[in-house]
Design an enzyme around this catalytic site. Sequence first.
Site, short mmCIF file in Angstrom:
data_model
loop_
_atom_site.label_atom_id
_atom_site.label_comp_id
_atom_site.label_asym_id
_atom_site.label_seq_id
_atom_site.Cartn_x
_atom_site.Cartn_y
_atom_site.Cartn_z
N GLY A 134 0.84 -1.37 -0.17
CA GLY A 134 -0.12 0.09 0.05
C GLY A 134 0.92 1.24 -0.06
CB CYS A 135 0.41 4.59 1.28
SG CYS A 135 1.10 6.11 1.48
#
Length: 217
Positions: free
Chosen positions: A62-63
């Site tokens: 993810g981020c």
Amino acid sequence: MHRSTSSLAAALLTAACSSGYGGKTPGERQLEALRRQQAAISSNGEQQPVTEGPQELYVAAGCFWGVELAFARVPGVVATEVGYVGGHTPNPTYRDISRGDTMHAETVKVTYDPELVSLETLFNVFFDVHDPTTKNRQGNDVGTQYRSAIVYRSEAVRAAAHAAIEREQVRLGRKVATTLEKVDGAFTPAEGYHQAYLAKGGQSAAKGEEAPIRCYG
């Protein structure tokens, strides 16, 4: 003075980011790995000599801001860098990969000392800082660039990662969406402002840091 094993285990925690992932409590698997990690440190707290030299691990979860900070805090990790892996666009920029059609993943390059931290511990950190059961999504962040992946260069890392995924599926009782991806192209470092983004915003990257990680931006 180095931290106790229990403090080191607590340091593996990350609080849920604004996108809604992370913050799992580490279990006995992390504690056991940390006990072995502690055995690599002498009684006076000095590190033992390195025999293998630094190794690299590439993970996508993810981020990359919160993921990078979580790994930066782990004792035995000597450097972290965020960037892009796995796509078909040469030298991609953040704007390129944000379209979600280049097939790059937001990736953290983790350089670690295998004398001080094991792949098992690093894989446990990886699984604990995101939801590995969702495909191309972490919370509100949706797209192939946010997929869960372990990127490998060697057969040894591929085999260890495969075993870690199998263990995680058993532990969760659910199918894990994490993919294994061979590094066919280069790791492209992200723009400078993405590097150590949360640390530059005031969050501590000190080894063994226990403060929750807050994502923002």
